[in-house]
Write a protein that holds these residues in place. Structure first.
Motif, mmCIF file in Angstrom:
data_model
loop_
_atom_site.group_PDB
_atom_site.id
_atom_site.type_symbol
_atom_site.label_atom_id
_atom_site.label_comp_id
_atom_site.label_asym_id
_atom_site.label_seq_id
_atom_site.Cartn_x
_atom_site.Cartn_y
_atom_site.Cartn_z
ATOM 1 N N LYS A 313 0.871 -1.178 0.000
ATOM 2 C CA LYS A 313 0.000 0.000 0.000
ATOM 3 C C LYS A 313 0.904 1.222 0.000
ATOM 4 O O LYS A 313 1.508 1.558 1.024
ATOM 5 C CB LYS A 313 -0.931 -0.024 1.215
ATOM 6 C CG LYS A 313 -1.893 -1.206 1.196
ATOM 7 C CD LYS A 313 -2.867 -1.150 2.352
ATOM 8 C CE LYS A 313 -3.815 -2.328 2.329
ATOM 9 N NZ LYS A 313 -4.662 -2.384 1.144
ATOM 10 N N TYR A 315 0.892 4.688 -0.324
ATOM 11 C CA TYR A 315 0.852 6.074 0.142
ATOM 12 C C TYR A 315 -0.352 6.280 1.054
ATOM 13 O O TYR A 315 -1.468 5.869 0.741
ATOM 14 C CB TYR A 315 0.768 7.027 -1.052
ATOM 15 C CG TYR A 315 0.652 8.489 -0.668
ATOM 16 C CD1 TYR A 315 1.719 9.170 -0.104
ATOM 17 C CD2 TYR A 315 -0.542 9.186 -0.856
ATOM 18 C CE1 TYR A 315 1.610 10.508 0.259
ATOM 19 C CE2 TYR A 315 -0.654 10.523 -0.505
ATOM 20 C CZ TYR A 315 0.421 11.178 0.057
ATOM 21 O OH TYR A 315 0.306 12.500 0.419
ATOM 22 N N TYR A 317 -2.888 8.938 3.033
ATOM 23 C CA TYR A 317 -3.446 10.261 2.764
ATOM 24 C C TYR A 317 -2.744 11.324 3.608
ATOM 25 O O TYR A 317 -2.442 11.124 4.785
ATOM 26 C CB TYR A 317 -4.948 10.258 3.063
ATOM 27 C CG TYR A 317 -5.644 11.514 2.610
ATOM 28 C CD1 TYR A 317 -6.025 11.678 1.283
ATOM 29 C CD2 TYR A 317 -5.906 12.544 3.516
ATOM 30 C CE1 TYR A 317 -6.655 12.836 0.856
ATOM 31 C CE2 TYR A 317 -6.539 13.707 3.100
ATOM 32 C CZ TYR A 317 -6.908 13.840 1.769
ATOM 33 O OH TYR A 317 -7.526 14.994 1.351
ATOM 34 N N TRP A 428 -2.916 11.892 -3.585
ATOM 35 C CA TRP A 428 -3.312 10.549 -3.134
ATOM 36 C C TRP A 428 -3.901 9.776 -4.304
ATOM 37 O O TRP A 428 -3.544 8.612 -4.543
ATOM 38 C CB TRP A 428 -4.324 10.657 -1.999
ATOM 39 C CG TRP A 428 -4.672 9.327 -1.381
ATOM 40 C CD1 TRP A 428 -4.086 8.758 -0.287
ATOM 41 C CD2 TRP A 428 -5.679 8.411 -1.829
ATOM 42 N NE1 TRP A 428 -4.654 7.536 -0.031
ATOM 43 C CE2 TRP A 428 -5.632 7.291 -0.965
ATOM 44 C CE3 TRP A 428 -6.600 8.405 -2.862
ATOM 45 C CZ2 TRP A 428 -6.481 6.191 -1.098
ATOM 46 C CZ3 TRP A 428 -7.441 7.312 -3.017
ATOM 47 C CH2 TRP A 428 -7.388 6.233 -2.145
ATOM 48 N N HIS A 432 -1.957 6.427 -6.011
ATOM 49 C CA HIS A 432 -2.667 5.143 -6.024
ATOM 50 C C HIS A 432 -3.076 4.762 -7.445
ATOM 51 O O HIS A 432 -3.053 3.572 -7.797
ATOM 52 C CB HIS A 432 -3.870 5.199 -5.088
ATOM 53 C CG HIS A 432 -3.485 5.066 -3.648
ATOM 54 N ND1 HIS A 432 -3.483 3.859 -2.990
ATOM 55 C CD2 HIS A 432 -3.029 5.985 -2.755
ATOM 56 C CE1 HIS A 432 -3.071 4.035 -1.747
ATOM 57 N NE2 HIS A 432 -2.796 5.320 -1.578
ATOM 58 N N TYR A 435 0.128 3.230 -9.140
ATOM 59 C CA TYR A 435 0.446 1.863 -8.745
ATOM 60 C C TYR A 435 -0.611 0.867 -9.213
ATOM 61 O O TYR A 435 -0.294 -0.296 -9.516
ATOM 62 C CB TYR A 435 0.664 1.782 -7.236
ATOM 63 C CG TYR A 435 2.063 2.206 -6.848
ATOM 64 C CD1 TYR A 435 3.148 1.362 -7.058
ATOM 65 C CD2 TYR A 435 2.309 3.461 -6.307
ATOM 66 C CE1 TYR A 435 4.445 1.747 -6.736
ATOM 67 C CE2 TYR A 435 3.598 3.861 -5.977
ATOM 68 C CZ TYR A 435 4.657 2.997 -6.197
ATOM 69 O OH TYR A 435 5.937 3.389 -5.878
ATOM 70 N N SER A 436 -1.852 1.310 -9.299
ATOM 71 C CA SER A 436 -2.894 0.433 -9.849
ATOM 72 C C SER A 436 -2.611 0.116 -11.314
ATOM 73 O O SER A 436 -2.741 -1.028 -11.764
ATOM 74 C CB SER A 436 -4.274 1.084 -9.712
ATOM 75 O OG SER A 436 -4.642 1.192 -8.361
#
Length: 468
Positions: A313, A315, A317, A428, A432, A435-436
């Motif tokens: 995971k 990062y 917030y 944020w 995310h 990386y997704s």
């Protein structure tokens, strides 16, 4: 009778630091008022190396290091244990930003190469035992697309000054002769890399500094720096020069958008039996990573375990740093699955899981800053390549601050300013999202047998600011 495996230890600053719990030397908390020649904020590698080189330059200097938590609390005590020659940033971007162009980036690369042996030589000279062994690093390609990326990576390495002796390609059979990964297509070999125990190094440096007359304070958070005054909870320090060496924890002092804390997670297995090692064939201290977009990094530890890490995971917030590093069960499962995919048939039992943060600028380039007028400098933004970068950054800070003109003070990361990160919630969502996309790209390339890098990954690289 069925036995249930015990849950791994989770957090507590990680496996490396846990191994020193009984023998860790405590340092006092700062209180009162003092004046020093050099104040250093942060007792990780950068701050401790800076203190070391300052005292080597002038033993009469009064040097004090202020740590908010404990020695090596951040990445210096929790990382993967790679002392490598990988620069902290994009060499092409440094070349474009520098008057020296590509030759400036080649000089930077050469300093990172020489830095590996320089660190090992200092540890030998100072009698610091950090389980150090230099035996290179392997990068595995699990897909044809990944192998293509490694070819491009090797070509870029050669372009920026590495030789065909420093980095070269090997095929599947040659790779499996060193580490028997079932899914490998081939890989890269890097000559200049050493395995170390991160916590042993950071505490060894601290012990050395104490013997040199450096004062180290734990539990001593610097809340603000105004001119030559550092304000702490229980006192105030006046310093002629100040170095900010707080990497992923730099937001409160350098600004929340200057760099952000990206989370990386690790697990370590219980010691493996000889039979398992004979199957795996990992008979030396080579470090291991792979060419996936969501890459892993690992080492065989001195006591016969495998330590493996990845982003998990990535990062929290508003730039949360995660405290003592408790790690989600899903991340532990993800890293465990990676191991079992690499080495099927081996019964891996996870002994400890942990997380930590690394400092990342908007374009992933680190920088060493020194302002002569204010007497304040910093070295940050290593983006996961901090072992050698911290040595080089700490040493360069000292040379800049004390007006020592060297080959390091003109490198292109000196004075380099990265763009600022976007405000929340944009950053944020962006991190995310990146990386997704990388995760989807890895699955796409594996399932389709792709020979070229997925467009999803290329878009993710542009989103992250990694694209050249």
């Amino acid at each position: 009778m069925t036995t249930v495996a015990a849950k791994p230890r989770n957090g507590d600053l990680g496996f490396w630091m846990a191994g020193l719990e009984k023998n860790r030397r405590p340092y006092p908390r700062f209180a009162g008022e003092q004046s020093v020649d050099l104040a250093i904020v942060g007792a990780g590698y950068t701050g401790l190396w800076a203190a070391y080189f300052a005292k080597k330059l002038d033993p009469s200097l009064s040097v004090a290091v202020f740590e908010a938590e404990q020695i090596g609390y951040g990445a210096s005590g929790r990382n993967g244990g790679w002392l490598s020659a990988m620069p902290a940033g994009n060499r092409a971007r440094f070349a474009r930003a520098s008057k020296g162009g590509i030759e400036a980036s080649r000089a930077l690369q050469r300093e990172f190469v020489s830095g590996v042996d320089a660190v090992l030589e200092i540890l030998r000279a100072e009698g610091i035992d950090a389980d150090q062994r230099k035996s290179g690093a392997l990068v595995a390609a699990h897909t044809k697309a990944g192998l293509g990326r490694l070819v491009a990576r090797r070509d870029a390495d050669w372009k920026y000054g590495l030789t065909d002796d420093d980095v070269y390609l090997i095929d599947r059979e040659e790779f499996q002769e060193q580490i028997n990964i079932s899914t490998v297509y081939g890989g890269l070999v890097y000559k200049h890399c050493a395995r170390l125990n991160p916590a042993k190094l950071v505490h060894g440096l601290a012990e050395t500094l104490t013997s040199m007359g450096v004062r180290i304070f734990e539990g001593s958070r610097v809340g603000s720096i105004n001119g030559n005054t550092l304000t702490l909870d229980n006192g105030r320090v006046t310093a002629e020069k100040t170095f900010i060496c707080t990497e992923g924890y730099s937001g409160p002092l350098l600004g929340s958008r200057s760099l952000i804390p990206i989370n990386s997670s690790m697990i370590v297995t219980k010691p493996l039996p000889d039979e398992a090692w004979r199957h795996i064939g990992w008979n030396g201290p080579q470090c291991l990573s792979d060419s996936a977009h969501t890459f892993i990094y690992s080492q065989r530890t001195a006591d016969g375990r495998i330590a493996i890490g990845g982003r998990g995971k990535p990062y929290r917030y508003n730039s949360g740093t995660g405290g003592a590093g408790s790690t989600a069960g899903s991340t532990v499962d993800l890293l465990s699955t990676k191991l079992r995919t690499f080495f099927p048939g081996i019964d891996f039992q996870v002994d400890h899981a942990w997380s930590g943060v690394l400092g990342v600028t908007r374009d992933w380039n680190g920088g060493v800053q020194w302002d002569q007028a204010s007497g304040i400098g910093s070295s940050t933004g290593y983006a996961g390549h901090g072992f050698t970068a911290a040595y080089l950054g700490g040493r360069t800070l000292v040379e800049l601050a004390f007006e020592q003109k060297t080959e390091r003070t003109s490198l292109p990361w000196v004075g380099y300013r990265a763009p600022k990160w976007e405000p929340e919630p944009i950053r944020w969502l962006g991190v995310h999202g990146m990386y997704s996309l990388f995760g989807f790209a890895d699955k796409w390339e594996e399932h389709r047998g792709s020979t070229t890098t997925s467009l999803l990954a290329k878009f993710g690289s542009r989103l992250a600011g990694l694209h050249e």
